[in-house]
Enzyme design. Sequence first.
Site, PDB file in Angstrom:
ATOM      1  N   ASN A 106       0.861  -1.182   0.000  1.00  0.00           N
ATOM      2  CA  ASN A 106       0.000   0.000   0.000  1.00  0.00           C
ATOM      3  C   ASN A 106       0.893   1.226   0.000  1.00  0.00           C
ATOM      4  OD1 ASN A 106      -2.126  -1.740   0.284  1.00  0.00           O
ATOM      5  ND2 ASN A 106      -2.520  -1.249   2.430  1.00  0.00           N
ATOM      6  N   GLY A 107       0.487   2.274  -0.718  1.00  0.00           N
ATOM      7  CA  GLY A 107       1.289   3.486  -0.762  1.00  0.00           C
ATOM      8  C   GLY A 107       1.799   3.759  -2.160  1.00  0.00           C
TER       9      GLY A 107
ATOM     10  N   GLU B  41     -21.468  19.138   2.763  1.00  0.00           N
ATOM     11  CA  GLU B  41     -21.406  17.708   3.027  1.00  0.00           C
ATOM     12  C   GLU B  41     -22.521  16.959   2.299  1.00  0.00           C
ATOM     13  OE1 GLU B  41     -20.588  13.894   4.597  1.00  0.00           O
ATOM     14  OE2 GLU B  41     -19.392  15.653   4.084  1.00  0.00           O
TER      15      GLU B  41
ATOM     16  N   LYS C  25     -22.072  13.901  -0.400  1.00  0.00           N
ATOM     17  CA  LYS C  25     -22.689  12.586  -0.261  1.00  0.00           C
ATOM     18  C   LYS C  25     -23.397  12.180  -1.547  1.00  0.00           C
ATOM     19  CE  LYS C  25     -21.317  11.165   3.425  1.00  0.00           C
ATOM     20  NZ  LYS C  25     -20.106  11.794   2.908  1.00  0.00           N
TER      21      LYS C  25
ATOM     22  N   HIS D 179     -24.574  36.285  -6.919  1.00  0.00           N
ATOM     23  CA  HIS D 179     -23.245  36.606  -7.441  1.00  0.00           C
ATOM     24  C   HIS D 179     -22.768  35.575  -8.469  1.00  0.00           C
ATOM     25  CE1 HIS D 179     -22.875  39.868  -4.614  1.00  0.00           C
ATOM     26  NE2 HIS D 179     -23.197  39.050  -3.621  1.00  0.00           N
TER      27      HIS D 179
ATOM     28  N   LYS E  68     -11.949   3.831   0.972  1.00  0.00           N
ATOM     29  CA  LYS E  68     -12.297   4.345   2.292  1.00  0.00           C
ATOM     30  C   LYS E  68     -11.167   5.137   2.938  1.00  0.00           C
ATOM     31  CE  LYS E  68     -14.933   4.651   5.984  1.00  0.00           C
ATOM     32  NZ  LYS E  68     -16.151   5.471   5.952  1.00  0.00           N
TER      33      LYS E  68
END
Length: 605
Positions: A101-102, A482, A486, A505, A600
């Site tokens: 991972n990475g 938020e 979603k 505006h 995630k």
Amino acid sequence: MCGIVGYIGKRDVAPLLLEGLQRLEYRGYDSAGIVVTSPKTAGLKMVKAKGRVRDLEARVPARFKGTTGIAHTRWATHGAPSDINAHPHMSADNKVAVVHNGIIDNASELRRKLEADGVVFLSETDTEVLTHLIARSQADTLEEKVRQALRIVEGTYGIAVMHADFTDRIVVARNGSPVVLGIGEKEMFVASDIAALVTHTRQIVTLDDGEMATLKADDFRTYTTEGTRTTAEPTTVEWEAASYDMGGHDTYMHKEIHEQADAVDRVLRGRIDDRFSTVRLGGLNLDAREARQIRRVKILGCGTSYHAGMIGAQMIEELARIPADAEPASEFRYRNAVVDPDTLYVAVSQSGETYDVLAAVQELKRKGARVLGVVNVVGSAIAREADGGIYVHAGPEVCVVSTKCFTNTTVAFALLALHLGRTRDLSVRDGKRIIEGLRRLPGQISAIMKQEEEIKQLAGQFTEARSMLFIGRVRGYPVAREASLKLKEVSYIHAEAYPASELKHGPLALIEPALPTVAIVPDDDLLEKNRAALEEIKARSGRILAVAHQEQEKADQTIIVPKNEDELDPILMGIPLQLLAYHTALALGRDIDKPRNLAKSVTVE
């Protein structure tokens, strides 16, 4: 952002690893692979497949036995999803297998050097570079082979390595990507997330950056990449395997939305101090005198955590009267920000491993700043790096899009704001008022859940929308941000959020019947200002769905949310919009728990 799981012991390893991958699939799901061996087996056996873990499982032959193995589920960075690009990656002599991972930053340079030496690469990945470096090492031990390779590479990694000549061990290492060891009875586990471990053990060791470990069936040892032994004491995780089950729901997202009342009760439990109308947050490691010396609060997060930080900043300003703002950690860490010794920095991350947030924390610590962490995972990297913090106690969140963790994080910020306020000038009366509001939250969340069928019917009206506008003013604006995120994440409908005051505006040019607007309209001192924005939209034939505390005459539909204290209203107003996004995505047939292109835990840049 990928998932790693490994095992060494006496059990048949393939079913165990496949089960672990299923639990980690929310971390990456475009391809998967597995490699196994045992002391009685000659060499390493590997199977890989593009697609989900179920596609890999279908390819694993019946006679795929072993007692040691590593496996991986991938979220692509280098190279498109394919069988070849899937992990593990094997050396040309089939002796070394690596899962990673990475991102290896100097992979291109190392690849050119290896190709000049005659190495033939099969994949487009940066990970294959590591595999060949380890295989070409002349060191006598697997530990030293891995160590020599890691001295050359630059970047982030969480790796697990197997070697056909050392079938009694797995060697792992961490720098920027999580690696967790699971301690069993004459068996050892490794994973990138405790979700893969809790079925088998709750005794874990979390590696620090720059740390390695050797796992054998009956023992483990940890040491630095320079070879110095380190002391690692196992800790007991609080989450149980049942926490990761769907619990009768069709998706994790639906389950986690419905868990919010209980989750909020957990984050409040044991923290309210009625005697002094404040809260107890011992984990802050911040006494009253230090709290009074704070002149500014800067909150850093990414995505949903950033939006929670925006709500948190407003509550801190309102209740503690300390200037506060939120900023994406991914921007902050690159702009050479001025670090003020009188500023309290708060790092927000569900996983506690978000790379951009972690890198910002490390830079702040280097410059002598005081940093608090607001995280969900005990023992995570940010929790360990920070000077103190608040655990949000949301429980495991498996769906890629965050719901209950977002809500619990906003509640945690309310606790922090109340704590800072009561050390300064917030009155006992106002402290008591906020505490009473906090105690009402779980019941009010349960009341919102009873509107699900109505919200489901509303969602059916938006499946044909190609774009949606979300608006809110002051307290409502972060909620709009938020909510629009979603909807984008889970339904793939384009959505934008604007302050309601900014409509005239520019965004009013977009208003037409085909562009629905979702308006956050709390019953506070800005109610009439928000109603004026609805008038502007309606005058241009725009469709409006309002989220409000009372029916809005100019809206086509209104979702009524229970009223709390003005400062706490944003915590509740986003919850029905989680349900709206969920049911819109469900009606569109989306893969709700695993949205395309997302994972995630974002542990890469």
